[in-house]
Design an enzyme around this catalytic site. Structure first.
Site, short mmCIF file in Angstrom:
data_model
loop_
_atom_site.label_atom_id
_atom_site.label_comp_id
_atom_site.label_asym_id
_atom_site.label_seq_id
_atom_site.Cartn_x
_atom_site.Cartn_y
_atom_site.Cartn_z
N GLY A 121 0.78 -1.10 -0.08
CA GLY A 121 -0.16 -0.08 -0.08
C GLY A 121 1.18 1.24 -0.62
CE1 TYR A 122 5.06 0.32 -0.17
CE2 TYR A 122 5.53 0.04 -2.07
CZ TYR A 122 6.10 -0.49 -1.77
OH TYR A 122 6.63 -1.48 -0.69
CB SER A 123 -0.24 4.93 -4.98
OG SER A 123 1.29 4.35 -5.89
CB SER A 155 -0.38 -5.49 -8.18
OG SER A 155 0.45 -4.86 -8.85
CD GLU A 237 20.38 -7.27 -8.21
OE1 GLU A 237 20.61 -7.00 -8.95
OE2 GLU A 237 19.72 -7.99 -8.49
#
Lengths: 375, 375, 375, 375
Positions: A121-123, A155, A237
């Site tokens: 849950g970022y945006s 997503s 990475e």
């Protein structure tokens, strides 16, 4: 400068090839049973979480072996290394750096076993590329946080068991007021609305939080440390080498398309400008691969990861658009119909749109690397 | 000298605008795009009553006998609204019959096209995807004074909706030995098969011809005499398409500008940033330049036919590149939401993909400009 | 829409052609004597200052006749209409609108007679494209202004008799503090330093003002009205049509070059991408011409001139760069040597660099036309 | 695996940098560019003493026997300084002799090239402007066991400075029937004629050959056996040029960034505006990607020669496009001052124009990439 691999590294490559030879049928099956078996085998070899520390259940592998592993897997079009994509990319690395022993114990082995599924849950609707402007609030109430707000572009929200969620615990500090919470998706008060993408298929989701109660022990890192938690995981990475393998596959298909299409009555591959454009794609993809290897080398030397990945994101963004356009040109009038190439030309890749729009990448390079004043 | 529209044309534009705003707002466009007919028979009848289906047809056959400049006004507005209908196909079919047909043929077909009872289209593409007389390989097999037609025509606009198919075919080896037959929907052996278009507001499909007999009364002009007529109808198709492109591109620009004024990021409406402002300014430059090129071409069809083909090719070549770019930049500037079905910008992106190759892509038309320039 | 000319206009075109036939040898001589005679003849016909009011000594001609006159002159590559370029473009129009009777009497007929030569003092070292940030100060001292400061990018400063100079008479108001002074170049305290351009040839100049005393009667317009004075002159006829004629000539030469050059052993014109690129240039130049005619039509209807000329400036800027690049490509390895094409590729046109950089034009369109917020 | 420079190479870079900063700052570059020699004999001697003229030559002949990766380090720095000298030409001539020559020939010529007493170059272009063996049309007329050479070689780098001209010529009809002769400056009938280069820090001209006899001892390798050697020396030329391009492009970026930080407009340093910041970010992307492509190609020459030709072509094609754009954008972002002789950016623009076609332009090299890709 040395592009060769040590004897041990070459031996490892042979090991990977042998494994693929033995375990990966051609064509690659897509049944859930096969994927389950496949993940179990990878897990047994400790190739899931390959570069995670051994004591956390990972493979303890080197970056260079990880590169070899990914390259060989990608060349054989093998399924991904483990199925909990977000868990492996974000949650695991963040847990390893910031998690309590109890949290690590609870989550890490599930991620490695492909038995969990995380979403992130970022945006938020009004934050766009400006992640730090997020507004979803979490207010402390005894031993719980109470979360209210909305996330977007999540997503797999429908399938996921957990969400790795950024919330605002303080409004006065832009970056310092962000906290990271790990929340079960079946907590009362969470609602999921799928977003139809432009092809009419559901892709991303909106996730709504209404008085969602989260125990304090589900906080990852300290309160107000959420930004550091996420950025640390981000710096994992990310040489971007495997992206170039993906683009090479796309280019191969595009060349096949050009070989089999006619343009103004002649094979499209005989058109000088089509051939030169394909050669220019090949060159840019090779630049992406080599940029990735230079990043990897810097990481091997212990240089802290910087903003180099913005370079490949910009290269890829421009390539995705130009390659899609060339595919339509080569298809000729058939580009008016629905089809895989045509749909690909509508469905922009994430490097072109959404979270990391090219303009943001250009700002990052301009400001962080070139030192130009902020806009 | 007056390079602008006349007062009557501005009036016509306002009427069309009013009709479309009232009858076919975006929700209706979206509904029709998902319908099986692909257009509204009710609206089609109204268009006929308003005189817009026979805009350029002779008054004697129910037309308004206006010019291509008037048609541009009409089509700019239908393009702006992405109005789903077989208007361009029917206009082209009518214009070809009016140009090439005998009085008898005109009397037979034109009134039906003008009053909305019949829909027409032209089937000009074959498997080789070569535009114009050289691409017509379907040979009429002579039988008495008639021909038998067998073969397939590809990407026929509105093939399933049409009652009249204009079918160019070959009657001899010289490149220009072309005839055009009018095949009615109920002819034995002829059938239209729809295919899914990338832009659901535009319908297309395949025309199957199996021993379809066409007598002399179905041929427009003398056999082997329709080559120039075919080129001309394709030119007009390109012109009509460009007119719709102007309206659509201007609408895409307008909604992106509105979005850029409202959407905030990093404390500013995104339209404040040059990274957003400048691509929008370039879109404006392209829309205005396309208008200039197209208006001149439309004027030339009626008033200076010799310069018309090159003028049309300049417009279509420019339109293909400009609209492609406007579609891509428009959706990129929208960020993630452009990707969703909810916002209208994706509908314009799809239109731009469809319009790229229709009636010839940029390469095809730049090659024509080069020839006209003596290169 | 109507691209034809009235009988009177056609008659005027014939008159111009007849005049050129009779008076302009081929090739056009470049001797000072010829130019003097030529200017005298043009003056006698009142073709210098063609659209200026008759009572000010101009021709009182219409915009459309002026267009015809310029077009015919340009087609025959005639020398400019009058030799005091800055006087005709800036000083005259400003004098007509804002000058006192005494000022008009003193300057206008000299400008029309090509017996004066003006330069202009707009840009300053720190102002760049932001003209209103100018710092050259003029302080009132009795009946005189005392001017101190520096101008840059002044053409023909060495040859000019007068400078049309913008100075700051008040520092608190950005636009309102600017005043326009007419200053003899031989006034004590003026120093001129030529600036070598990148080809090593002197082009522009710096002009230094140290305690330069200017009588108050040499002020044009009121104190603080300088910005209005200049902007009014700027809004003079600027359809940009003659620019397209100039670009057509460049394209003709470029086509000749491609015709006579070999690329990878074959004539460059046979290279498909070269031909398409040339066709794209032709198309964009035609767009410039037609954009200019649309501007002219709007002016004929009495619409106030707006920012439309920014469109052609952007088109031209991009064209200048792309055409120069194609010329180098066509020259092949010879592009490594000095030569007219190579030098042209180094000497950017004013639309590309300097005063009206593309970014400024994009801001103008974005802010004034599209209404986006200022940066 | 290590895609980076070794510590010794970083040391070499610092030494070179120190030498150039001290001996050849920009004022000195400008002075040498205007001198008749075009370089400083004094500096040349110092280069020899520092071992940089014979960097890759065998130790037995006075060289340092280093690799092409080391040469890249050297040339990046000379490119960054626009160091005027026949370094690339001499390096190529030496490398060709070392590759193809007999022990006797090596002993005769290499020590002089390494110790700075002789300058070499290779004359590979003729009137047809076709690069490589196919372009060599000058035929050796056999006389006894020698050949007589008559004809002209075009655009020979440092033709006037050189003491040894390597002259490829044709000895038979098959495309690869090529010999390379070493012609000494004092040979009868051979003369170099300088032509003004667009970049005065790079010298060029024509080599005139009039019945010049070349005996077997002047031929590198057996007659008709030098085709591959010629291709190889051209590849190395492209590589060397790209190394200089990296340094020059990085310098152009750096000075433009500095300018953008200092120059203020509309109340901000111009680097604050995305219209300036974003093109600078794109320049950075291109410089870094070019580095990756080129370093890999340099490594491949010594370690994986089979992939070297395609790797070099990718680098040169990318360099030609990228540096062209960096030159143009760099000067555009400088605004008017970029146009003046005073600022250094114009020197880099000239270098970009010179470097475009040298050792093959983008089209030439993309065609080679396409062939290598099997297209």
């Amino acid at each position: 400068m040395d592009f060769s691999f040590s004897t041990e590294e070459e031996a490892f490559r042979q090991e990977v090839r042998g494994f693929l030879e033995e375990n990966l049928p051609d064509p690659v099956p897509t049944t859930p049973e096969f994927l389950r078996e496949w993940n179990a085998k990878l897990r047994a070899k400790r190739w899931v979480g390959f570069a995670w520390p051994k004591e956390e259940g990972g493979g303890g592998g080197s970056l260079i072996e990880q590169y070899i592993l990914k390259e060989e897997m990608s060349l054989r079009r093998a399924p991904p290394l483990g199925s909990d994509f977000m868990g492996l990319a974000w949650v695991g690395p963040a847990l390893i750096r910031h998690g309590s022993e109890a949290q690590k114990k609870r989550f890490l082995s599930d991620i490695l076993d492909s038995s969990s599924l995380w979403c992130t849950g970022y945006s938020e609707p009004d934050s766009g590329s400006d992640l730090a402007s997020l507004k979803t609030r979490a207010v402390r109430d005894g031993d719980e946080y109470v979360v209210n707000g909305q996330k977007i572009w999540t997503s797999a929200a429908k399938q996921a068991k957990w969400i790795f969620n950024l919330v605002r615990t303080e409004s006065s500090s832009r970056y310092g007021g962000i906290t990271c919470l790990l929340i079960p998706m079946d907590t009362p008060g969470i609602e999921i609305h799928p977003i139809d993408n432009l092809s009419g298929r559901p892709g991303f989701n909106e996730v709504f939080f209404t008085d969602v109660r989260v125990p304090v022990e589900n906080r990852l890192g300290k309160e107000g440390e959420g930004w550091r938690v996420v950025m640390g995981a981000l710096a994992n990475e990310r040489s971007g080498i495997s992206e170039s393998t993906e683009m090479t596959r796309k280019l191969d298909s595009l060349i096949e398309l050009a070989r089999n299409s006619r343009k103004a009555g002649r094979p499209a591959l005989e058109d000088t400008s089509v051939r030169r454009e394909l050669a220019a794609f090949d060159t840019r993809i090779e630049a992406m691969r080599l940029n990735g290897m230079r990043n990897l080398s810097r990481q091997l030397k212990g240089d802290p990861p910087s903003s180099e990945t913005s370079i490949n994101k910009l290269l890829r963004g421009a390539l995705e658009i130009r390659m899609a356009e060339l595919s339509l040109e080569v298809l000729g009038s058939a580009s008016q119909l629905e089809g895989p190439w045509q749909n690909a030309a509508l469905s922009f890749h994430g490097t072109v749109i959404g979270g990391g729009t090219p303009n943001i990448q250009r700002n990052i390079i301009g400001e962080r690397i070139l030192g130009l004043p902020k806009d | 000298m007056n390079f602008g529209f006349e007062e009557e044309q501005e009036l016509l534009r306002r009427e069309i605008r009013k009709f479309l705003d009232e009858q076919c707002p975006m929700e209706e466009v979206r509904r029709l795009a998902q319908s099986s007919d692909g257009y509204s028979r009710e609206q089609w009848k109204q268009l006929a009553e308003l005189g817009w289906l026979g805009l350029m047809l002779p008054e004697a056959y129910g037309g308004a006998e206006l010019t291509w400049v008037d048609a541009v006004v009409l089509l700019e507005e239908t393009g702006r609204s992405l109005f789903p209908s077989p208007l361009i196909s029917t206009t082209l079919a009518g214009s070809a019959i009016a140009d090439l047909g005998s009085e008898d043929q005109k009397g037979r077909w034109l009134p039906g096209l003008a009053d909305g009872s019949r829909i027409g289209t032209i089937a000009f593409l074959e498997d080789n995807d070569v535009l114009g007389p050289a691409g017509i390989q379907l040979r009429g097999r002579p039988r008495g004074d008639a021909f038998l037609l067998s073969g397939e025509k590809r990407l026929v606009a509105d093939v399933e909706q049409a009652d009249l198919w204009l079918v160019p075919f070959r009657v001899g080896d010289p490149e220009d030995a072309i005839a055009i037959a009018v095949v009615e929907r109920d002819a034995d052996g002829a059938s239209g098969r729809p295919l899914p278009s990338i832009d659901r507001t535009k319908r297309t499909g395949t025309l199957q011809l199996d021993e379809v007999p066409v007598g002399p009364d179905a041929l427009l002009g003398p056999p082997a005499g329709a080559s120039l007529g075919l080129s001309r109808v394709l030119d007009r198709g390109a012109l009509a398409l460009c007119a719709e492109v102007i309206g659509a591109a201007e609408a895409a620009l307008r909604i992106t500008v509105e979005f850029a004024k409202q959407r905030e990021q990093f404390g500013h409406p995104i339209g404040h940033f040059q990274g957003v402002k400048h691509p929008l300014a370039e879109m404006y430059v392209e829309v205005e330049s396309l208008k200039s090129l197209l208006y001149y071409a439309a004027w030339a069809i009626d008033e200076d036919p010799e310069v018309a083909p090159a003028a049309i090719s300049r417009a279509k070549a420019y339109a293909a590149d400009a609209f492609t770019r406007i579609g891509i930049d428009g959706i990129q500037l929208h960020g993630g939401v452009g990707y969703t079905l909810e916002y209208d910008i994706q509908l314009y992106l799809k239109r731009s993909k469809w319009a790229r190759s229709m009636y010839g892509d940029a390469d095809y038309h730049y090659d024509r400009v080069a020839r006209a320039r003596g290169l």
